[in-house]
Design a protein around this motif. Structure first.
Motif, PDB file in Angstrom:
ATOM      1  N   SER A   1     -37.503 -60.492  58.973  1.00 26.43           N
ATOM      2  CA  SER A   1     -36.078 -60.837  58.963  1.00 26.43           C
ATOM      3  C   SER A   1     -35.287 -59.855  58.093  1.00 26.43           C
ATOM      4  O   SER A   1     -34.155 -59.518  58.426  1.00 26.43           O
ATOM      5  CB  SER A   1     -35.861 -62.274  58.498  1.00 26.43           C
TER       6      SER A   1
ATOM      7  N   GLY B   1     -35.529 -55.625  68.965  1.00 32.56           N
ATOM      8  CA  GLY B   1     -36.352 -56.430  69.858  1.00 32.56           C
ATOM      9  C   GLY B   1     -37.771 -56.580  69.332  1.00 32.56           C
ATOM     10  O   GLY B   1     -38.361 -57.666  69.423  1.00 32.56           O
TER      11      GLY B   1
ATOM     12  N   THR C   1     -31.902 -50.809  69.156  1.00 31.23           N
ATOM     13  CA  THR C   1     -32.014 -52.016  69.975  1.00 31.23           C
ATOM     14  C   THR C   1     -33.475 -52.326  70.265  1.00 31.23           C
ATOM     15  O   THR C   1     -33.897 -53.492  70.204  1.00 31.23           O
ATOM     16  CB  THR C   1     -31.212 -51.862  71.280  1.00 31.23           C
TER      17      THR C   1
ATOM     18  N   GLY D   1     -37.309 -59.079  66.300  1.00 23.95           N
ATOM     19  CA  GLY D   1     -36.736 -60.406  66.511  1.00 23.95           C
ATOM     20  C   GLY D   1     -36.827 -60.921  67.931  1.00 23.95           C
ATOM     21  O   GLY D   1     -36.162 -61.899  68.255  1.00 23.95           O
ATOM     22  N   GLY D   2     -37.587 -60.237  68.788  1.00 21.10           N
ATOM     23  CA  GLY D   2     -37.700 -60.679  70.173  1.00 21.10           C
ATOM     24  C   GLY D   2     -36.365 -60.635  70.890  1.00 21.10           C
ATOM     25  O   GLY D   2     -35.500 -59.804  70.593  1.00 21.10           O
ATOM     26  N   THR D   3     -36.192 -61.578  71.800  1.00 24.77           N
ATOM     27  CA  THR D   3     -34.943 -61.643  72.566  1.00 24.77           C
ATOM     28  C   THR D   3     -33.742 -61.839  71.642  1.00 24.77           C
ATOM     29  O   THR D   3     -32.692 -61.230  71.839  1.00 24.77           O
ATOM     30  CB  THR D   3     -35.007 -62.793  73.588  1.00 24.77           C
ATOM     31  N   ARG D   4     -33.922 -62.659  70.625  1.00 23.54           N
ATOM     32  CA  ARG D   4     -32.844 -62.875  69.648  1.00 23.54           C
ATOM     33  C   ARG D   4     -32.443 -61.563  68.995  1.00 23.54           C
ATOM     34  O   ARG D   4     -31.255 -61.292  68.794  1.00 23.54           O
ATOM     35  CB  ARG D   4     -33.320 -63.879  68.596  1.00 23.54           C
ATOM     36  N   GLY D   5     -33.416 -60.726  68.683  1.00 25.12           N
ATOM     37  CA  GLY D   5     -33.133 -59.432  68.050  1.00 25.12           C
ATOM     38  C   GLY D   5     -32.321 -58.516  68.952  1.00 25.12           C
ATOM     39  O   GLY D   5     -31.390 -57.858  68.483  1.00 25.12           O
ATOM     40  N   THR D   6     -32.648 -58.487  70.242  1.00 26.17           N
ATOM     41  CA  THR D   6     -31.888 -57.612  71.143  1.00 26.17           C
ATOM     42  C   THR D   6     -30.471 -58.133  71.354  1.00 26.17           C
ATOM     43  O   THR D   6     -29.537 -57.349  71.446  1.00 26.17           O
ATOM     44  CB  THR D   6     -32.606 -57.439  72.491  1.00 26.17           C
ATOM     45  N   VAL D   7     -30.327 -59.467  71.411  1.00 25.62           N
ATOM     46  CA  VAL D   7     -28.975 -60.038  71.534  1.00 25.62           C
ATOM     47  C   VAL D   7     -28.169 -59.704  70.279  1.00 25.62           C
ATOM     48  O   VAL D   7     -27.009 -59.283  70.368  1.00 25.62           O
ATOM     49  CB  VAL D   7     -29.043 -61.560  71.770  1.00 25.62           C
ATOM     50  N   LEU D   8     -28.771 -59.878  69.118  1.00 28.65           N
ATOM     51  CA  LEU D   8     -28.072 -59.560  67.863  1.00 28.65           C
ATOM     52  C   LEU D   8     -27.730 -58.072  67.790  1.00 28.65           C
ATOM     53  O   LEU D   8     -26.669 -57.701  67.275  1.00 28.65           O
ATOM     54  CB  LEU D   8     -28.909 -59.973  66.656  1.00 28.65           C
TER      55      LEU D   8
END
Length: 137
Positions: A4, A119, A115, A122-129
């Motif tokens: 994180s 990812g 990006t 943070g996975g999908t959350r990381g790419t969205v962020l």
């Protein structure tokens, strides 16, 4: 916890790079009004940004797969910062053209690799962020 913090660091770099990529647009009225820059020059400045951005986007992710995310994100962010310094200090046409090209190249490298790194962390959350922080910049 470590991931994180690392994700927060990547998002901070993406925010700063997004700002470097976008802040120039806000200066156009000043530059055209006070410097008397032509519409053709402003169009060329935006075009050179894209000329730098596209190879950075295409190469950034793949390079970071081979070299590691930080090995591409950090130099890309440094390039964007250097281009910003050129834009801040050299308002003549060659400076604007050079600065925007360098910002574009740096932003492309940082965006693709950053990006991908977000990812990874943070996975999908990381790419969205990553998208949110780039846009916020």
């Amino acid at each position: 916890m470590r991931d994180s913090r690392a994700l927060a660091g990547v998002l901070g770099v993406l925010l700063a790079t997004g700002w470097a990529a976008n802040h120039f647009s806000a200066t156009i009225p000043v530059l055209t009004g006070q410097q008397g820059l032509s519409v053709a020059l402003i169009d060329a400045v935006f075009a050179l940004y894209a000329v730098g951005l596209v190879p950075g986007l295409f190469l950034g992710g793949g390079l970071s797969d081979r070299l590691g995310r930080p090995a591409v994100v950090l130099p890309g962010a440094l390039l964007a910062a250097c281009g910003t310094v050129v834009l801040l200090s050299w308002h003549e046409p060659p400076g604007l053209l050079l600065g925007r090209f360098v910002v574009g190249l740096g932003a492309g490298l940082t965006t693709g690799a950053g990006t991908a790194g977000a990812g990874d962390l943070g996975g999908t959350r990381g790419t969205v962020l990553a998208g949110v922080f780039l846009t916020a910049g």
